[in-house]
Design a protein around this motif. Structure first.
Motif, mmCIF file in Angstrom:
data_model
loop_
_atom_site.group_PDB
_atom_site.id
_atom_site.type_symbol
_atom_site.label_atom_id
_atom_site.label_comp_id
_atom_site.label_asym_id
_atom_site.label_seq_id
_atom_site.Cartn_x
_atom_site.Cartn_y
_atom_site.Cartn_z
ATOM 1 N N LEU A 31 0.826 -1.206 0.000
ATOM 2 C CA LEU A 31 0.000 0.000 0.000
ATOM 3 C C LEU A 31 0.857 1.252 0.000
ATOM 4 O O LEU A 31 1.925 1.289 0.601
ATOM 5 N N LYS A 32 0.348 2.292 -0.681
ATOM 6 C CA LYS A 32 1.029 3.586 -0.731
ATOM 7 C C LYS A 32 0.001 4.688 -0.525
ATOM 8 O O LYS A 32 -1.181 4.515 -0.819
ATOM 9 N N GLY A 33 0.448 5.816 -0.067
ATOM 10 C CA GLY A 33 -0.369 7.024 0.010
ATOM 11 C C GLY A 33 -1.682 6.867 0.751
ATOM 12 O O GLY A 33 -1.723 6.396 1.886
ATOM 13 N N ALA A 34 -2.767 7.259 0.081
ATOM 14 C CA ALA A 34 -4.089 7.298 0.706
ATOM 15 C C ALA A 34 -4.551 5.921 1.162
ATOM 16 O O ALA A 34 -5.141 5.779 2.228
ATOM 17 N N SER A 35 -4.284 4.898 0.351
ATOM 18 C CA SER A 35 -4.752 3.564 0.724
ATOM 19 C C SER A 35 -4.060 3.073 1.999
ATOM 20 O O SER A 35 -4.665 2.377 2.815
ATOM 21 N N LYS A 36 -2.819 3.462 2.194
ATOM 22 C CA LYS A 36 -2.077 3.069 3.400
ATOM 23 C C LYS A 36 -2.703 3.707 4.644
ATOM 24 O O LYS A 36 -2.921 3.036 5.651
ATOM 25 N N SER A 37 -3.018 4.988 4.570
ATOM 26 C CA SER A 37 -3.619 5.655 5.724
ATOM 27 C C SER A 37 -5.059 5.199 5.935
ATOM 28 O O SER A 37 -5.521 5.107 7.075
ATOM 29 N N MET A 38 -5.776 4.887 4.848
ATOM 30 C CA MET A 38 -7.148 4.372 4.980
ATOM 31 C C MET A 38 -7.150 3.038 5.717
ATOM 32 O O MET A 38 -8.012 2.785 6.557
ATOM 33 N N ALA A 39 -6.206 2.166 5.384
ATOM 34 C CA ALA A 39 -6.138 0.844 6.011
ATOM 35 C C ALA A 39 -5.903 0.959 7.515
ATOM 36 O O ALA A 39 -6.427 0.155 8.295
ATOM 37 N N LYS A 40 -5.134 1.959 7.925
ATOM 38 C CA LYS A 40 -4.847 2.156 9.347
ATOM 39 C C LYS A 40 -6.010 2.777 10.108
ATOM 40 O O LYS A 40 -6.274 2.423 11.247
ATOM 41 N N SER A 41 -6.700 3.716 9.478
ATOM 42 C CA SER A 41 -7.659 4.531 10.216
ATOM 43 C C SER A 41 -9.121 4.128 10.057
ATOM 44 O O SER A 41 -9.964 4.617 10.806
ATOM 45 N N MET A 42 -9.457 3.242 9.113
ATOM 46 C CA MET A 42 -10.855 2.925 8.855
ATOM 47 C C MET A 42 -11.163 1.456 9.151
ATOM 48 O O MET A 42 -10.293 0.601 9.043
ATOM 49 N N THR A 43 -12.404 1.196 9.494
ATOM 50 C CA THR A 43 -12.835 -0.180 9.732
ATOM 51 C C THR A 43 -13.093 -0.878 8.402
ATOM 52 O O THR A 43 -13.217 -0.223 7.362
#
Length: 62
Positions: A28-40
């Motif tokens: 994962l890179k960029g937005a998808s990386k942060s989405m994976a961490k912060s979203m259910t």
């Protein structure tokens, strides 16, 4: 919550795949990386399930 752009929908799909273990989180890179961490998983599914038809590729920052 529906995705606002095609890019957001694609990023959510990648993050969802990583969260489910289909792809390694290290890919994962960029937005998808942060989405994976912060979203259910449910939130990611809702974004990823949005239809792309009629959506812009990207939404500018306002």
């Amino acid at each position: 919550m529906p995705a606002k752009s095609k890019a957001q929908q694609k990023a959510a799909g990648a993050a969802l795949a990583a969260k489910r273990g289909d792809i390694p989180k290290s890919e994962l890179k960029g937005a998808s990386k942060s989405m994976a961490k912060s979203m259910t998983e449910k939130e990611l599914h809702d974004l990823a399930a949005t239809r792309r038809k009629g959506k812009p590729e990207h939404v500018g920052k306002h």
